[in-house]
Design an enzyme around this catalytic site. Structure first.
Site, PDB file in Angstrom:
ATOM      1  N   ASN A 187       9.373  -6.378   6.636  1.00 34.36           N
ATOM      2  CA  ASN A 187      10.549  -5.719   7.233  1.00 34.36           C
ATOM      3  C   ASN A 187      10.756  -6.460   8.549  1.00 34.36           C
ATOM      4  O   ASN A 187      10.323  -6.022   9.608  1.00 34.36           O
ATOM      5  CB  ASN A 187      10.280  -4.239   7.475  1.00 34.36           C
ATOM      6  CG  ASN A 187       9.965  -3.530   6.164  1.00 34.36           C
ATOM      7  OD1 ASN A 187      10.615  -3.765   5.147  1.00 34.36           O
ATOM      8  ND2 ASN A 187       8.947  -2.687   6.165  1.00 34.36           N
TER       9      ASN A 187
ATOM     10  N   GLU B 235      14.501  -1.241   0.057  1.00 31.46           N
ATOM     11  CA  GLU B 235      14.227  -0.221   1.077  1.00 31.46           C
ATOM     12  C   GLU B 235      15.079  -0.430   2.333  1.00 31.46           C
ATOM     13  O   GLU B 235      14.584  -0.357   3.454  1.00 31.46           O
ATOM     14  CB  GLU B 235      12.736  -0.210   1.425  1.00 31.46           C
ATOM     15  CG  GLU B 235      11.861   0.123   0.229  1.00 31.46           C
ATOM     16  CD  GLU B 235      10.383   0.271   0.548  1.00 31.46           C
ATOM     17  OE1 GLU B 235       9.913  -0.393   1.475  1.00 31.46           O
ATOM     18  OE2 GLU B 235       9.719   1.061  -0.163  1.00 31.46           O
TER      19      GLU B 235
ATOM     20  N   ARG C  70      10.357 -11.775  -2.657  1.00 25.53           N
ATOM     21  CA  ARG C  70       9.637 -10.621  -3.200  1.00 25.53           C
ATOM     22  C   ARG C  70      10.452  -9.890  -4.280  1.00 25.53           C
ATOM     23  O   ARG C  70      11.675  -9.765  -4.164  1.00 25.53           O
ATOM     24  CB  ARG C  70       9.281  -9.640  -2.087  1.00 25.53           C
ATOM     25  CG  ARG C  70       8.291 -10.223  -1.106  1.00 25.53           C
ATOM     26  CD  ARG C  70       8.011  -9.254   0.002  1.00 25.53           C
ATOM     27  NE  ARG C  70       6.960  -8.305  -0.288  1.00 25.53           N
ATOM     28  CZ  ARG C  70       7.014  -7.001  -0.030  1.00 25.53           C
ATOM     29  NH1 ARG C  70       8.110  -6.463   0.478  1.00 25.53           N
ATOM     30  NH2 ARG C  70       5.999  -6.216  -0.264  1.00 25.53           N
TER      31      ARG C  70
ATOM     32  N   LYS D 103       4.302  -7.444  -6.784  1.00 24.33           N
ATOM     33  CA  LYS D 103       3.158  -6.560  -6.533  1.00 24.33           C
ATOM     34  C   LYS D 103       2.387  -6.351  -7.830  1.00 24.33           C
ATOM     35  O   LYS D 103       2.984  -6.374  -8.916  1.00 24.33           O
ATOM     36  CB  LYS D 103       3.616  -5.205  -5.999  1.00 24.33           C
ATOM     37  CG  LYS D 103       4.115  -5.265  -4.556  1.00 24.33           C
ATOM     38  CD  LYS D 103       4.354  -3.878  -3.965  1.00 24.33           C
ATOM     39  CE  LYS D 103       4.896  -4.003  -2.543  1.00 24.33           C
ATOM     40  NZ  LYS D 103       5.111  -2.710  -1.876  1.00 24.33           N
TER      41      LYS D 103
ATOM     42  N   ASP E  52       3.931   0.778  -6.603  1.00 22.13           N
ATOM     43  CA  ASP E  52       3.687   0.374  -5.217  1.00 22.13           C
ATOM     44  C   ASP E  52       2.234   0.583  -4.820  1.00 22.13           C
ATOM     45  O   ASP E  52       1.916   1.589  -4.183  1.00 22.13           O
ATOM     46  CB  ASP E  52       4.612   1.202  -4.291  1.00 22.13           C
ATOM     47  CG  ASP E  52       4.618   0.695  -2.868  1.00 22.13           C
ATOM     48  OD1 ASP E  52       3.987  -0.348  -2.624  1.00 22.13           O
ATOM     49  OD2 ASP E  52       5.262   1.326  -2.023  1.00 22.13           O
TER      50      ASP E  52
ATOM     51  N   GLU F  99       0.968 -10.248  -5.465  1.00 25.03           N
ATOM     52  CA  GLU F  99       0.810  -9.592  -4.168  1.00 25.03           C
ATOM     53  C   GLU F  99      -0.127  -8.398  -4.326  1.00 25.03           C
ATOM     54  O   GLU F  99       0.190  -7.433  -5.032  1.00 25.03           O
ATOM     55  CB  GLU F  99       2.169  -9.135  -3.624  1.00 25.03           C
ATOM     56  CG  GLU F  99       2.068  -8.434  -2.269  1.00 25.03           C
ATOM     57  CD  GLU F  99       3.439  -8.083  -1.657  1.00 25.03           C
ATOM     58  OE1 GLU F  99       4.364  -8.926  -1.716  1.00 25.03           O
ATOM     59  OE2 GLU F  99       3.572  -6.962  -1.146  1.00 25.03           O
TER      60      GLU F  99
ATOM     61  N   GLU G 223      -3.246   1.358   2.418  1.00 21.78           N
ATOM     62  CA  GLU G 223      -2.117   2.279   2.605  1.00 21.78           C
ATOM     63  C   GLU G 223      -2.225   3.506   1.704  1.00 21.78           C
ATOM     64  O   GLU G 223      -1.946   4.622   2.136  1.00 21.78           O
ATOM     65  CB  GLU G 223      -0.803   1.535   2.326  1.00 21.78           C
ATOM     66  CG  GLU G 223       0.395   2.452   2.374  1.00 21.78           C
ATOM     67  CD  GLU G 223       1.711   1.756   2.107  1.00 21.78           C
ATOM     68  OE1 GLU G 223       1.723   0.536   1.859  1.00 21.78           O
ATOM     69  OE2 GLU G 223       2.754   2.449   2.154  1.00 21.78           O
TER      70      GLU G 223
ATOM     71  N   TRP H  29      11.340   9.093  -3.584  1.00 20.16           N
ATOM     72  CA  TRP H  29      10.420   9.224  -2.457  1.00 20.16           C
ATOM     73  C   TRP H  29       9.813  10.638  -2.419  1.00 20.16           C
ATOM     74  O   TRP H  29       9.237  11.040  -1.420  1.00 20.16           O
ATOM     75  CB  TRP H  29      11.117   8.901  -1.122  1.00 20.16           C
ATOM     76  CG  TRP H  29      11.343   7.422  -0.940  1.00 20.16           C
ATOM     77  CD1 TRP H  29      10.850   6.420  -1.703  1.00 20.16           C
ATOM     78  CD2 TRP H  29      12.122   6.774   0.090  1.00 20.16           C
ATOM     79  NE1 TRP H  29      11.270   5.192  -1.248  1.00 20.16           N
ATOM     80  CE2 TRP H  29      12.055   5.375  -0.149  1.00 20.16           C
ATOM     81  CE3 TRP H  29      12.873   7.227   1.180  1.00 20.16           C
ATOM     82  CZ2 TRP H  29      12.698   4.436   0.668  1.00 20.16           C
ATOM     83  CZ3 TRP H  29      13.507   6.284   1.992  1.00 20.16           C
ATOM     84  CH2 TRP H  29      13.424   4.911   1.737  1.00 20.16           C
TER      85      TRP H  29
HETATM   86  C1  BDP Z   1       5.487   0.129   0.861  1.00 25.25           C
HETATM   87  C2  BDP Z   1       5.211   0.425   2.296  1.00 25.25           C
HETATM   88  C3  BDP Z   1       6.252  -0.098   3.226  1.00 25.25           C
HETATM   89  C4  BDP Z   1       6.469  -1.573   2.933  1.00 25.25           C
HETATM   90  C5  BDP Z   1       6.827  -1.736   1.482  1.00 25.25           C
HETATM   91  C6  BDP Z   1       6.960  -3.191   1.079  1.00 25.25           C
HETATM   92  O1  BDP Z   1       5.114   1.818   2.448  1.00 25.25           O
HETATM   93  O2  BDP Z   1       5.817   0.105   4.524  1.00 25.25           O
HETATM   94  O3  BDP Z   1       7.469  -2.076   3.749  1.00 25.25           O
HETATM   95  O4  BDP Z   1       5.821  -1.198   0.676  1.00 25.25           O
HETATM   96  O5  BDP Z   1       6.032  -3.677   0.448  1.00 25.25           O
HETATM   97  O6  BDP Z   1       4.311   0.365   0.162  1.00 25.25           O
HETATM   98  O7  BDP Z   1       7.952  -3.817   1.378  1.00 25.25           O
END
Ligand code: BDP
Length: 717
Positions: free
Chosen positions: A224, A310, A343, A379, A384, A406, A412, A561
């Site tokens: 971000n 996001e 990504r 990912k 996630d 990734e 987290e 969410w």
């Molecule tokens: C989520 C996280 C967020 C990240 C996002 C990402 O909560 O903070 O910005 O992935 O990978 O798991 O972009």
């Protein structure tokens, strides 16, 4: 005549001098083990005969090249041997006719699989580390040190290895204000306000640790991304980091803000009104920017981009595709070696859609459209970084596009810094999964290392778990995740067990029974966490703070969410139907994979609720009903934390006391929090299942309302 008192004094002075000498050469500080030295401790080898055998074979270090990377290798070897053997080993230029030493040799003709590979072997009574490049010599040097630190024989000695993946990197989610997104080990390692003038010595230790694993790239800032990182001011700071990392074979990369042309261009008078990737002014802006970056950092690694995800800007804001965006950057990067990592972490706020399917739906139609400089970074799972996910269906399904992996090292969704979760089994589970794309044996690892589809650009990235905590990773044992990730990025065939064993011996203790106990704890820790947190395919039971249990959470601006979106508990059962009768996400996998998962009677239990909405009373392969099985997992998971506490207590004599106490404290916290998780889940699900907690488990001694209150307070700012 020397008196007894004087003799004692002289003896004490001698011992102090000896101690200081040992400490000096190695850069150690004389303090209890605070974890700073990671796995590069180089404490003296206790076994005298082994130490003597090593010392006899390592009387000098001869080098035939003088590049910065060979110098790093030589420095490390000198420091390592000084610590391990307790004596200084001289460095000489060229071995000549000398024998009984270590020879570092860059020789283009050496037989290794690629430029970064190395060979270590005995030749004319010398230990020769040879490689095609100085980077290979550096990696070989660390491999030899690892061999010694883990107490292995040097008679005979043949170690040959080459990385299976080309770009092995850490992704730091660090912000210019010093915070880290999802960081649990303190602030950012990069002291942006002091750079470029002040260079924290820690940058070099960071580089050493990475080089010791074979990591050769680092993205220094958050996905971000702040546009500030692309300003001249910040590029100078990044260049200062690159200068420290370069002698360790590490290139720097930047996460970029896709709308930077408009945001920065507007402010700097460049007059760019858009960030549309097909706009000629935008394309020129990026070409100029990349040129500028290379003035500061000639060997710049490239960009990492989170776009249209996001809330981040991206090419879709202008009606363009991910490929249009990535290719625009790749074209601007053409004069240089850098790459563009794009990504695939995308999903829309569509209440009717299944987020599981989103990345596949957006990216597979673009296969074949990406520039050769682009790698799409995926990912490990489709949602996630959950504690357990099936592998992402993108792997194998974009044969014409290099796909990078990734993983997330920062915990987290794995209990931050108070829960012990050794992640190698999670990484391996994904890498070893069979996609069946080209028949049996088409593992995710073979997609990622390029062998399945013939990709030459290959990548494995780990979202870093490092921070300014003295021990780097918050939880002292979380260092093992950094370690295991780096080693697996180099060679994904290594085993979780072997990596745990190495790491424990290098970092904590070499006492055999303690090594065994700690290794076993590490290996079981991930399943224990899954059991009390998200057993059998439950997922994402949290809202904003990805720590506290909130399976009841049902309000958010976006349905995907909320927690209820994922587990779908109701009076009938629990779980997300992703078969043909539900979202049909299973159709994104090959028929062989689908067959493993599509029948709720035969679907392996770890994945059951990922793919099926299962009735509470359904009998499972364990002989228990779904409800009873879930309860069993929640309870045994939480109880197993106590087992880890007992095991850890047993290793006390073999581990540094400060470190031991630190981990013991965290395990106690973990136990309390595991019970919190257990209680939250069983009490919440019981509202739907309407069944008693099965014997021998006792019902929680608090109510659902009480647990909810606790969580509400936890979530207060
Ligand atoms: C989520 C996280 C967020 C990240 C996002 C990402 O909560 O903070 O910005 O992935 O990978 O798991 O972009």
């Amino acid at each position: 005549m020397i008196t007894c008192r004087e003799l004692n004094r002289l003896w004490a002075t001698y011992l102090t001098a000896l101690f200081l000498l040992l400490c000096q050469g190695s850069g150690y500080e004389a303090r209890a083990d605070d974890g700073y030295r990671l796995w590069l401790k180089y404490d003296p080898i206790a076994n005298a005969s082994q130490r003597d055998a090593y010392a006899r074979a390592m009387q000098f270090i001869a080098v035939n090249a003088a590049t910065p990377m060979v110098r790093s290798a030589t420095d490390e070897l000198r420091m390592g041997l000084q610590g391990l053997l307790g004596k200084a080993v001289p460095v000489v230029t060229g071995a000549g006719s000398r024998t009984g030493g270590i020879v570092l040799e860059v020789t283009p003709g050496v037989s290794v699989a690629n430029d970064e590979g190395y060979r270590i072997e005995k030749r004319q009574n010398n230990i020769v580390i040879s490689a095609k490049t100085d980077a290979g010599v550096l990696y070989g040097t660390f491999a030899l040190l690892r061999h010694l630190q883990t107490g292995q024989s040097i008679d005979p000695l043949t170690l040959v290895s080459s990385p299976k993946v080309k770009f092995r990197m850490l992704n730091h989610w660090d912000n210019p204000n010093g915070t880290i997104e999802r960081g649990y080990a303190g602030g950012s390692l990069w002291k942006w306000y002091e750079l470029p003038e002040t260079i924290d010595p820690r940058y070099k230790d960071y580089a050493r640790a990475n080089a010791s694993l074979g990591i050769n790239g680092t993205v220094v800032n958050n996905v971000n991304a702040s546009p500030r990182l692309l300003t001249g001011e910040y590029l100078q700071k990044v260049a200062a980091l690159a200068n420290v990392f370069r002698p360790y074979g590490i290139k720097v990369y930047l996460s970029v803000y896709f709308a930077a042309p408009k945001t920065l261009g507007g402010r700097t008078g460049a007059g760019v009104k858009t960030s549309d990737p097909l706009d000629p002014q935008v394309r020129k802006w990026w070409a100029d920017k990349i040129k500028e970056i290379h003035r500061y950092i000639p060997d710049f690694g490239g960009f990492l981009v989170k776009a249209n995800s996001e809330g981040e800007p991206g090419p879709q804001d202008y009606g363009r595709t991910h490929a249009d965006g990535a290719n625009m950057l790749a074209e601007a990067m053409k004069p240089y070696n850098g790459i563009v990592i794009w990504r695939a972490f995308v999903y829309k706020a569509d209440p009717k859609a299944d987020r599981f399917k989103a990345a596949y739906e957006e990216f597979t139609p673009l296969d074949g459209q990406f520039d050769p400089k682009v790698i799409v970074q995926v990912k490990n799972g489709p949602i996630d970084f959950q504690p357990r996910e099936p592998f992402s269906p993108l792997f194998g399904n974009m044969p014409k596009t290099p796909l990078g992996m990734e993983f997330q090292l920062t915990q987290e969704y794995l209990g931050f810094a108070t829960h012990l979760v050794y992640e190698a089994p999670l990484f391996k589970e994904c890498l070893d999964s069979d996609t069946y794309v080209k028949g049996k044996g088409s593992t995710v690892a073979k997609v990622v290392d390029g062998s399945l589809h013939g990709y030459t650009q290959t990548l494995m990235a780990g979202v870093a778990n490092t921070g300014t905590d003295r021990n780097w990773t918050g939880h002292p044992l979380a260092q093992a995740n950094w370690y295991a990730f780096g080693r697996l990025a180099w060679d994904h065939t290594l085993s979780s067990e072997g990596l745990a064993d190495e790491w424990v011996k290098m970092t904590l203790t070499r006492e055999p029974s303690a090594v065994k106990r700690i290794t076993t704890m590490l290996l079981k820790s991930r399943d224990i966490y899954v059991d009390y947190n998200t057993p059998m395919g439950l997922s994402r039971p949290w809202a904003g703070v990805h720590f506290a249990p909130e399976p009841w959470q049902d309000k958010s601006p976006r349905p995907d969410w909320t927690a209820v979106y994922y587990h779908r508990a109701d009076s009938v059962g629990v779980g997300f139907d992703r078969t043909a009768s539900g979202s049909n996400a299973l159709a994104q996998y090959q028929p062989e994979v689908r067959r493993q998962w599509e029948n709720p009677q035969t679907c392996p239990l770890p994945y059951l609720l990922w793919f099926h909405h299962v009735p509470w009373g359904q009998k499972l392969s364990t002989g228990r009903t779904l409800w009873d099985e879930l309860c069993t997992r929640f309870y045994t998971g939480a109880d197993s934390v106590q087992w880890m506490q007992r095991e850890w207590a047993q290793v006390k004599p073999a581990v540094d006391p400060v470190l031991h106490a630190d981990v013991a404290g965290r395990l106690a916290t973990q136990h309390r929090e595991a019970i919190w998780w257990r209680d939250a889940w069983v009490l919440y699900l019981q509202e739907y299942a309407r069944k008693p907690i099965p014997a021998p488990f006792k019902k929680p001694d608090r109510t659902l309302e009480e647990v909810k209150q606790l969580v509400d307070i936890y979530l207060l700012r």
